[in-house]
Design a protein around this motif. Structure first.
Motif, PDB file in Angstrom:
ATOM      1  N   ASN A   1      -9.344  -4.371  -3.587  1.00 52.49           N
ATOM      2  CA  ASN A   1      -8.869  -3.007  -3.352  1.00 52.49           C
ATOM      3  C   ASN A   1      -7.861  -2.553  -4.404  1.00 52.49           C
ATOM      4  O   ASN A   1      -7.609  -1.351  -4.533  1.00 52.49           O
ATOM      5  N   TYR A   2      -7.283  -3.520  -5.153  1.00 47.48           N
ATOM      6  CA  TYR A   2      -6.248  -3.197  -6.136  1.00 47.48           C
ATOM      7  C   TYR A   2      -6.692  -3.415  -7.571  1.00 47.48           C
ATOM      8  O   TYR A   2      -5.907  -3.221  -8.498  1.00 47.48           O
TER       9      TYR A   2
ATOM     10  N   GLN B   1       0.826  -1.205   0.000  1.00 53.02           N
ATOM     11  CA  GLN B   1       0.000   0.000   0.000  1.00 53.02           C
ATOM     12  C   GLN B   1       0.861   1.256   0.000  1.00 53.02           C
ATOM     13  O   GLN B   1       0.528   2.258  -0.650  1.00 53.02           O
ATOM     14  N   SER B   2       1.985   1.195   0.711  1.00 52.35           N
ATOM     15  CA  SER B   2       2.898   2.337   0.731  1.00 52.35           C
ATOM     16  C   SER B   2       3.441   2.625  -0.672  1.00 52.35           C
ATOM     17  O   SER B   2       3.550   3.789  -1.085  1.00 52.35           O
ATOM     18  N   ARG B   3       3.758   1.577  -1.407  1.00 50.66           N
ATOM     19  CA  ARG B   3       4.255   1.757  -2.773  1.00 50.66           C
ATOM     20  C   ARG B   3       3.165   2.322  -3.674  1.00 50.66           C
ATOM     21  O   ARG B   3       3.430   3.191  -4.518  1.00 50.66           O
ATOM     22  N   VAL B   4       1.956   1.853  -3.500  1.00 55.97           N
ATOM     23  CA  VAL B   4       0.847   2.369  -4.298  1.00 55.97           C
ATOM     24  C   VAL B   4       0.620   3.849  -3.988  1.00 55.97           C
ATOM     25  O   VAL B   4       0.432   4.674  -4.896  1.00 55.97           O
ATOM     26  N   ASN B   5       0.641   4.177  -2.690  1.00 55.32           N
ATOM     27  CA  ASN B   5       0.443   5.571  -2.292  1.00 55.32           C
ATOM     28  C   ASN B   5       1.526   6.491  -2.841  1.00 55.32           C
ATOM     29  O   ASN B   5       1.294   7.680  -3.067  1.00 55.32           O
ATOM     30  N   SER B   6       2.728   5.925  -3.056  1.00 51.70           N
ATOM     31  CA  SER B   6       3.853   6.704  -3.582  1.00 51.70           C
ATOM     32  C   SER B   6       3.923   6.652  -5.104  1.00 51.70           C
ATOM     33  O   SER B   6       4.908   7.117  -5.691  1.00 51.70           O
ATOM     34  N   ASN B   7       2.887   6.076  -5.725  1.00 54.73           N
ATOM     35  CA  ASN B   7       2.847   5.913  -7.179  1.00 54.73           C
ATOM     36  C   ASN B   7       4.048   5.114  -7.683  1.00 54.73           C
ATOM     37  O   ASN B   7       4.575   5.379  -8.767  1.00 54.73           O
TER      38      ASN B   7
END
Length: 418
Positions: free
Chosen positions: A103-104, A81-87
């Motif tokens: 969710n993905y 999720q952290s990687r997704v939030n950081s694009n």
């Protein structure tokens, strides 16, 4: 949801953040030689040596391509999720099927029109990667199977020659075990996730299937108080308290597996993912699955099976064709099948006749082939299910909540979440 096998934990701590080919998983898309870097996020702790060899062979057949893998079995959801939030979304990544995977799906490539690829997988495995419209948004990893696991030697010592298929038969088996001084159960009652998984056996309606049960609960057509087998969940817990080891709420998952492997208890609830732990405790343990009796109808006895992990291709990957090829490779090629069947010791979601390492997975495979398994409910439950229901069932076991209290609490929780 799933507890990673303890014998791998030291190894995992070393490997987290290290790619399968020995490079750091920095998240960079640049290669020092100007080639292509394919970013992969993998949450597993099993078969890492075989995975590394698999990556090397893929790279060897794709000159100029580097596969950069972040192995993250600990806190995988938070890290992804952290990687997704950081694009910084990986080209290929895996998540748990069901609630988490959905969710993905907004980032996922739709495989629905890739007929040649889909034909390589079992339909029941593919079904775990469908969205609400029936599109195939992810591809399945391995089947994980869970139910009661029993000690064959202790059953034989107690004179139990036929596996119990009903609640009455299960209680009679407990009486025979007690007569030989054998604790019937070492249920990991300290673990809310174990109790939450146990409960789903009693929620299952074979006419609806796991998906149908969840849908009926979500639209209000089904209430927990109306589930015909759910009262037997509390009867089962009563048997655990009466015929199991002392202080059952102090038994964690590792203690549970240790006791059954070393002939200190006859029955636990777990899945074939615990094979390596059981082997580490006693490689000669004589164990097998016992489909969970949940009623007085033998046809209701359940072994639950699902592809609990699923792989997603980032639809916006700069190297989409390569990402698709890699995902297909690790999940259905000969090398990928070896990784799953031998390295992990699990039944692949892809079609294969390859021999599976591990007696529990092989035992479960016979039930799968015979069509005597049901799907998983708990992967589609609202977030917080384990903590709520597991805690309530612990309270029931020590007399702090009644059966009615637990069912009402669960219904209120589900209604508020849906």
């Amino acid at each position: 949801m799933k507890k990673w096998i303890a014998s791998f934990m030291v190894l995992v701590c070393v490997l987290v953040g290290i790619s399968a080919n020995g490079q750091k998983a920095t998240g960079s898309t640049e290669s020092g030689e100007g080639g292509i870097v394919l970013q992969v996020f993998d949450a597993h702790a099993y078969g890492l040596d075989q995975y590394a060899e698999m990556v090397k062979k893929f790279e060897a057949s794709h000159p100029g391509v580097t596969v950069e893998v972040q192995h993250a079995p600990n806190d995988s959801q938070a890290l992804l999720q952290s990687r997704v939030n950081s694009n910084d979304i990986p080209d290929v990544f895996d998540v748990e099927s069901g609630t988490q995977a959905r969710n993905y799906y907004e980032y996922a490539y739709d495989w629905s029109n890739d007929a040649a690829v889909l034909a390589k997988f079992k339909q029941s495995a593919l079904d775990t990667g469908l969205d609400a419209q029936g599109k195939v948004m992810s591809l399945p990893w391995t089947f994980e199977n869970m139910g009661l696991i029993y000690n064959k030697d202790l059953f034989a010592k107690a004179g139990i020659t036929t596996l119990p298929q009903t609640m009455d038969e299960l209680e009679q088996a407990c009486i025979k075990l007690q007569a030989q001084g054998i604790p019937a159960f070492a249920l990991a009652s300290k673990e809310t996730w174990v109790l939450g998984q146990v409960a789903t056996h009693f929620m299952m309606d074979k006419k609806l299937g796991a998906k149908g049960v969840v849908e009926a609960l979500n639209d209000g057509q089904l209430k927990f108080a109306d589930m015909k087998n759910l009262p037997n969940l509390f009867r089962f817990l009563d048997l655990v308290m009466k015929y199991g080891v002392n202080k059952p709420l102090e038994v964690d998952w590792e203690t549970s597996e240790n006791k059954i492997a070393n002939n200190q208890a006859a029955i636990i609830h777990m899945g074939d993912w615990c094979q390596s732990t059981l082997d580490s405790f006693n490689p000669d343990a004589n164990l097998a699955f016992l489909p969970f009796p949940v009623s007085e109808d033998p046809n209701d006895a359940t072994l639950l099976s699902s592809c609990n992990w699923t792989y997603i291709v980032n639809k916006n990957s700069k190297h989409l064709a390569l990402a698709k090829e890699y995902e297909e490779y690790i999940l259905s090629s000969t090398e990928g099948l070896k990784w799953m069947s031998d390295g992990v010791g699990a039944v692949p979601g892809a079609k294969t006749d390859m021999k599976i390492r591990g007696y529990l997975a092989n035992d479960a495979s016979t039930y799968l082939t015979a069509g005597k398994t049901n799907g998983w409910i708990h992967t589609s439950t609202p977030l917080g299910y384990y903590d709520l229901l597991g805690g309530d069932l612990q309270a029931y076991m020590i007399g702090q909540m009644s059966e009615k209290d637990v069912i009402e609490s669960l219904q209120q929780f589900w209604d508020a979440a849906r």
